[in-house]
Design an enzyme around this catalytic site. Structure first.
Site, mmCIF file in Angstrom:
data_model
loop_
_atom_site.group_PDB
_atom_site.id
_atom_site.type_symbol
_atom_site.label_atom_id
_atom_site.label_comp_id
_atom_site.label_asym_id
_atom_site.label_seq_id
_atom_site.Cartn_x
_atom_site.Cartn_y
_atom_site.Cartn_z
ATOM 1 N N GLU A 93 27.832 44.405 -70.008
ATOM 2 C CA GLU A 93 27.308 43.176 -70.590
ATOM 3 C C GLU A 93 28.415 42.390 -71.275
ATOM 4 O O GLU A 93 29.375 42.958 -71.781
ATOM 5 C CB GLU A 93 26.207 43.512 -71.606
ATOM 6 N N CYS A 106 32.450 37.525 -75.718
ATOM 7 C CA CYS A 106 32.548 38.936 -76.110
ATOM 8 C C CYS A 106 32.461 39.754 -74.827
ATOM 9 O O CYS A 106 31.488 39.636 -74.087
ATOM 10 C CB CYS A 106 31.399 39.248 -77.059
ATOM 11 N N CYS A 113 30.364 54.326 -73.278
ATOM 12 C CA CYS A 113 31.434 54.631 -74.247
ATOM 13 C C CYS A 113 31.430 56.133 -74.497
ATOM 14 O O CYS A 113 30.376 56.762 -74.546
ATOM 15 C CB CYS A 113 31.188 53.882 -75.556
ATOM 16 N N CYS A 117 29.354 56.767 -81.867
ATOM 17 C CA CYS A 117 29.027 56.179 -83.166
ATOM 18 C C CYS A 117 27.505 56.115 -83.276
ATOM 19 O O CYS A 117 26.831 55.646 -82.358
ATOM 20 C CB CYS A 117 29.640 54.791 -83.306
ATOM 21 N N CYS A 120 25.422 52.647 -82.968
ATOM 22 C CA CYS A 120 25.724 51.715 -81.883
ATOM 23 C C CYS A 120 24.972 52.105 -80.610
ATOM 24 O O CYS A 120 25.050 53.266 -80.176
ATOM 25 C CB CYS A 120 27.233 51.729 -81.639
ATOM 26 N N GLY A 164 32.123 49.712 -74.871
ATOM 27 C CA GLY A 164 33.325 50.516 -74.634
ATOM 28 C C GLY A 164 34.378 50.414 -75.718
ATOM 29 O O GLY A 164 34.335 49.530 -76.575
ATOM 30 N N HIS A 221 33.511 50.731 -91.315
ATOM 31 C CA HIS A 221 32.112 51.079 -91.658
ATOM 32 C C HIS A 221 31.935 52.122 -92.748
ATOM 33 O O HIS A 221 30.812 52.325 -93.222
ATOM 34 C CB HIS A 221 31.314 51.490 -90.414
ATOM 35 N N ASN A 295 22.630 45.541 -87.071
ATOM 36 C CA ASN A 295 21.559 45.250 -86.113
ATOM 37 C C ASN A 295 20.846 46.534 -85.745
ATOM 38 O O ASN A 295 21.466 47.406 -85.141
ATOM 39 C CB ASN A 295 22.141 44.649 -84.838
ATOM 40 N N CYS A 338 26.098 42.621 -81.947
ATOM 41 C CA CYS A 338 27.023 43.753 -81.994
ATOM 42 C C CYS A 338 26.253 45.056 -81.972
ATOM 43 O O CYS A 338 25.311 45.244 -82.741
ATOM 44 C CB CYS A 338 27.798 43.755 -83.306
#
Ligand code: SAH
Ligand code: SF4
Length: 346
Positions: A93, A106, A113, A117, A120, A164, A221, A295, A338
């Protein structure tokens, strides 16, 4: 995987040699190069200024590996998510984020990936493969066309913040930057490109040595090893001490002030104590901080911190003279924000 090599992994000189070896005129290389890079043809038959016999020979020996737009979703805030199909049918994407005169693309660097995390959505997908450099280039080109078509504006910025980990596809990512900044291929200033990393220390140093002049964002983070490892397992092998050293090396070598990305998550990293930990980390080298609204994703039950918490957090950083931006999320309604990219197509 096609057995034929991808022509866009060949340099102009490589194509020239191939032409000569196969009995074609050397100057045709320029024409082919222009068509596959600047004009973005998707088949060799579209190279209409070369002999048919040469088009056929190219077809036999090479593939173009063009990325195709599969689907597009438009958010109420103008953000557009694009689902791309790669030559082998895999999906990644990309997102177009319009903001005033800024048009940001983006882009993804891997299918899935390998880092897990916890916050995510991409982290919950297996890493299937690295993208080729030209597959990153193609995403930019296709998003640029959408920007022209929908907003009558060119792309102004590119961020490697899609699916990724860019620094785990190092060679292709670096090559894609070279392609995007090469005036014979795209010609964008590297100052308008940002690579985002979860913090692969060895690769941050290597990137600093490349002299690419791109911007670097570190997804931090949490500025406490225990807390960071809990949400980003990569921290076990690339801890905050090593990260700080890598960032100092980056600044010393490039002179470019990196950005620390910090998404503020309720009951996880949003308290005053955590802001102070961030101050300590960020004071070790010149940087700026982006506080990002978290998000929510369906795979995990983290919540975003409320507005007062985020403002209080930002105020603490500012009191310590740090440069802070608070970033609102974009494209949430279409899972384009994100960390929400997970190859969902409905
Ligand atoms: N792998 C790279 C780049 C892709 S992720 C990296 O981790 O930096 C792009 C950015 O989105 C990173 O800063 C990442 O930490 C952030 N992100 C991931 N999930 C998120 C979420 N649910 N909400 C907000 N930001 C998120
Ligand atoms: Fe991968 Fe970045 Fe998502 Fe972590 S935040 S899982 S590194 S894409």
């Amino acid at each position: 995987m096609p057995t034929k090599p991808f022509i866009r992994n060949s340099s102009l000189a490589d194509i020239q040699s191939w032409l000569v070896e196969n009995g074609f005129q050397k100057f045709r290389a320029q024409q082919i190069f222009e068509k596959i890079w600047k004009q973005g043809v998707q088949t060799f038959n579209q190279i209409n200024n070369i002999p048919i016999a040469l088009r056929e020979a190219l077809n036999v020996h090479f593939s173009i590996g063009a990325v195709q737009e599969k689907m597009r979703q438009v958010s109420t805030d103008g953000t557009i998510k694009v689902i791309f199909e790669l030559h082998d049918g895999k999906i990644v994407e990309g997102v177009l984020i319009p903001a005033g005169t800024r048009m940001t693309a983006c882009v993804s660097s891997q299918v899935g990936c390998s880092l897990d995390c916890k916050f995510c959505a991409t982290g919950y997908l297996p890493r299937e493969r690295n993208l080729e450099s030209f597959e990153i280039f193609d995403q930019v080109k296709l998003i640029h066309q959408i920007a022209l078509e929908k907003y009558d504006q060119k792309l102004s910025n590119i961020v490697y913040m899609g699916m990724g980990e860019p620094l785990l596809n190092y060679k292709n990512v670096v090559n894609s930057v070279k392609q995007l900044t090469d005036e014979h291929k795209w010609g964008l200033s590297p100052k308008r490109i940002t690579l985002s990393t979860s913090g692969i220390t060895k690769m941050i140093k290597k990137l600093a040595d490349e002299d690419l002049n791109v911007n670097l964002a570190l997804s931090l983070h949490a500025a406490n090893d225990e807390k960071r490892s809990a949400i980003m397992p990569i921290n076990d092998s690339n801890n905050l001490t090593d990260l700080s050293a890598a960032m100092q090396y980056w600044v010393g070598k490039t002179g470019i002030r990196p950005t620390l990305e910090y998404c503020v998550i309720a009951d996880t990293n949003a308290e005053e104590e955590e802001a102070i930990e961030l101050v300590k980390f960020a004071k070790q080298f010149p940087c700026k901080i982006n506080l990002i609204e978290y998000n929510p994703i369906s795979f995990a039950d983290f919540d975003k911190a409320n507005v007062e918490k985020i403002e209080n957090f930002a105020a603490i950083l500012q009191r310590h003279n740090l440069i802070v931006n608070v970033r609102r999320s974009r494209g949430k309604d279409i899972d384009a924000a994100c960390g929400q990219l997970a190859g969902k197509q409905d």
